[in-house]
Scaffold this motif. Structure first.
Motif, mmCIF file in Angstrom:
data_model
loop_
_atom_site.group_PDB
_atom_site.id
_atom_site.type_symbol
_atom_site.label_atom_id
_atom_site.label_comp_id
_atom_site.label_asym_id
_atom_site.label_seq_id
_atom_site.Cartn_x
_atom_site.Cartn_y
_atom_site.Cartn_z
ATOM 1 N N GLY A 101 0.915 -1.099 0.286
ATOM 2 C CA GLY A 101 -0.026 0.167 -0.555
ATOM 3 C C GLY A 101 0.819 1.216 -0.504
ATOM 4 O O GLY A 101 2.302 1.058 0.479
ATOM 5 N N ARG A 102 0.139 1.896 0.224
ATOM 6 C CA ARG A 102 0.720 3.697 -0.140
ATOM 7 C C ARG A 102 0.351 4.715 0.218
ATOM 8 O O ARG A 102 -0.890 4.221 0.695
ATOM 9 C CB ARG A 102 1.122 3.957 -1.822
ATOM 10 C CG ARG A 102 0.241 4.366 -2.974
ATOM 11 C CD ARG A 102 0.125 4.401 -4.305
ATOM 12 N NE ARG A 102 1.398 3.450 -4.601
ATOM 13 C CZ ARG A 102 2.272 3.863 -5.020
ATOM 14 N NH1 ARG A 102 3.437 4.530 -4.769
ATOM 15 N NH2 ARG A 102 2.515 2.600 -6.243
ATOM 16 N N ALA A 103 0.870 5.957 0.629
ATOM 17 C CA ALA A 103 0.678 7.035 1.666
ATOM 18 C C ALA A 103 -1.111 7.709 0.946
ATOM 19 O O ALA A 103 -1.992 7.462 1.636
ATOM 20 C CB ALA A 103 0.660 7.956 1.938
ATOM 21 N N GLU A 104 -1.694 7.602 -0.628
ATOM 22 C CA GLU A 104 -2.236 8.418 -1.545
ATOM 23 C C GLU A 104 -3.433 7.290 -1.094
ATOM 24 O O GLU A 104 -4.338 7.525 -2.370
ATOM 25 C CB GLU A 104 -1.951 8.487 -2.679
ATOM 26 C CG GLU A 104 -0.774 9.774 -2.595
ATOM 27 C CD GLU A 104 0.262 8.957 -2.670
ATOM 28 O OE1 GLU A 104 0.838 7.769 -2.545
ATOM 29 O OE2 GLU A 104 1.608 9.296 -3.102
ATOM 30 N N GLY A 130 -2.418 14.440 -1.570
ATOM 31 C CA GLY A 130 -4.322 13.202 -1.258
ATOM 32 C C GLY A 130 -3.719 12.289 -0.704
ATOM 33 O O GLY A 130 -4.502 11.465 0.264
ATOM 34 N N ALA A 131 -2.760 11.980 0.162
ATOM 35 C CA ALA A 131 -1.824 10.941 1.264
ATOM 36 C C ALA A 131 -2.484 11.834 2.337
ATOM 37 O O ALA A 131 -3.042 10.925 2.795
ATOM 38 C CB ALA A 131 -0.494 11.033 0.729
ATOM 39 N N PHE A 132 -1.804 13.358 2.423
ATOM 40 C CA PHE A 132 -2.494 14.060 4.080
ATOM 41 C C PHE A 132 -4.003 13.680 3.657
ATOM 42 O O PHE A 132 -4.424 13.214 5.467
ATOM 43 C CB PHE A 132 -2.542 14.955 4.022
ATOM 44 C CG PHE A 132 -0.566 15.302 3.849
ATOM 45 C CD1 PHE A 132 0.018 14.344 4.124
ATOM 46 C CD2 PHE A 132 0.161 16.942 4.304
ATOM 47 C CE1 PHE A 132 1.485 14.427 4.575
ATOM 48 C CE2 PHE A 132 0.924 17.002 4.316
ATOM 49 C CZ PHE A 132 2.017 16.052 5.117
ATOM 50 N N VAL A 135 -4.117 9.657 4.668
ATOM 51 C CA VAL A 135 -4.497 9.900 6.312
ATOM 52 C C VAL A 135 -5.511 10.064 7.197
ATOM 53 O O VAL A 135 -6.051 8.927 8.033
ATOM 54 C CB VAL A 135 -3.226 9.928 6.812
ATOM 55 C CG1 VAL A 135 -2.662 9.977 8.146
ATOM 56 C CG2 VAL A 135 -2.037 9.155 6.138
ATOM 57 N N LEU A 136 -5.579 10.995 6.810
ATOM 58 C CA LEU A 136 -7.332 11.364 8.222
ATOM 59 C C LEU A 136 -8.096 11.071 7.623
ATOM 60 O O LEU A 136 -8.888 10.436 8.693
ATOM 61 C CB LEU A 136 -7.101 13.329 6.640
ATOM 62 C CG LEU A 136 -8.371 14.268 7.910
ATOM 63 C CD1 LEU A 136 -7.783 14.397 8.768
ATOM 64 C CD2 LEU A 136 -9.053 15.065 7.241
ATOM 65 N N PHE A 145 -1.616 12.126 13.553
ATOM 66 C CA PHE A 145 -0.702 11.690 12.358
ATOM 67 C C PHE A 145 0.543 12.106 12.559
ATOM 68 O O PHE A 145 1.314 13.643 13.290
ATOM 69 C CB PHE A 145 -0.936 12.123 11.589
ATOM 70 C CG PHE A 145 0.039 12.257 10.135
ATOM 71 C CD1 PHE A 145 0.306 11.407 9.704
ATOM 72 C CD2 PHE A 145 0.001 13.100 9.169
ATOM 73 C CE1 PHE A 145 1.214 10.695 8.606
ATOM 74 C CE2 PHE A 145 0.300 12.984 7.897
ATOM 75 C CZ PHE A 145 1.280 11.998 7.502
ATOM 76 N N LEU A 146 1.689 11.203 12.857
ATOM 77 C CA LEU A 146 2.991 11.555 13.332
ATOM 78 C C LEU A 146 4.196 11.654 11.863
ATOM 79 O O LEU A 146 4.134 10.364 11.212
ATOM 80 C CB LEU A 146 4.001 10.899 14.440
ATOM 81 C CG LEU A 146 5.419 11.166 14.788
ATOM 82 C CD1 LEU A 146 5.630 10.491 16.926
ATOM 83 C CD2 LEU A 146 6.212 10.279 14.029
#
Length: 207
Positions: A101-104, A130-132, A135-136, A145-146
């Motif tokens: 998987g990836r952040a996006e 898109g990644a942020f 994560v949200l 989120f760190l």
């Protein structure tokens, strides 16, 4: 020669990738410990490590989430193998898992995690906004989120000429993008060595 060795650090592969991941496990441990010391993590928390690499950050999260669960995602098959091997006992006990998987595109349902971490991986995210947002979505209301990076000054980046597709993001850019994505209580911390850790919260639901 240095570039040939480290150019694929964003997505390690093969025998060289395993060597790089072993070096990262050792070289990043102090960063992991420092950044995680800045947050409170409940023993039953569910944690996600984005770009889990060699699995050393997951191992530290497992110590904090003693009764919880730690998940890791990565775009590198080599990284997934190394993370799974490093945390094999926890995986066998059902307390840990690794997935491609990836952040996006986080392969978990909305509101699943209490905390998400990203150590030394933000450099390689092609779509930070898109990644942020993703994560949200994956965090519970009030979740943390760190983000922690050794390099935090785009004007003094040391590895961008060596590592392929690496971009150093500064504190102002990271905090501004987190705010636009909908995060709150955003705080930046600097270590004595100049490392950067940015911590943000998903807002609580309003009654």
């Amino acid at each position: 020669m240095l570039k040939d060795l480290f150019k694929d650090s964003g997505c390690p592969r093969g025998k060289v990738g395993k060597l790089i991941l072993s070096m990262m496990n050792r070289g990043h441990r102090e960063l992991h410990e420092w950044a995680l010391s800045l947050v409170e993590i409940a023993p039953r928390a569910k944690a996600l490590d984005i770009g889990c690499g060699g699995g050393s950050a997951m191992a530290l999260l497992l110590r904090r989430c003693r009764e919880g669960k730690v998940c890791g995602i990565d775009v590198s098959e080599c990284g997934l193998e190394c993370s799974a091997r490093r945390n094999a006992k926890a995986i066998a006990a059902g307390r840990c898992e690794v997935r491609a998987g990836r952040a996006e595109a986080i392969p978990y349902p909305p509101g699943y995690f209490d905390i998400a971490t990203a150590f030394e991986t933000l450099y390689f995210w092609p779509d930070i906004d898109g990644a942020f947002a993703e994560v949200l979505r994956a965090l519970k209301p009030g979740g943390t989120f760190l983000i922690a990076n050794h390099q935090a000054d785009p004007e003094r980046a040391e590895w961008t000429d060596v590592v392929d597709n690496m971009t150093v993001r500064g504190e102002e850019e990271i905090t501004a993008r987190l705010s636009r994505a909908g995060f709150a209580e955003i705080a930046a911390h600097r270590s004595e060595k100049g490392w950067l850790c940015v911590i943000a919260k998903k807002p609580e639901l309003r009654g």
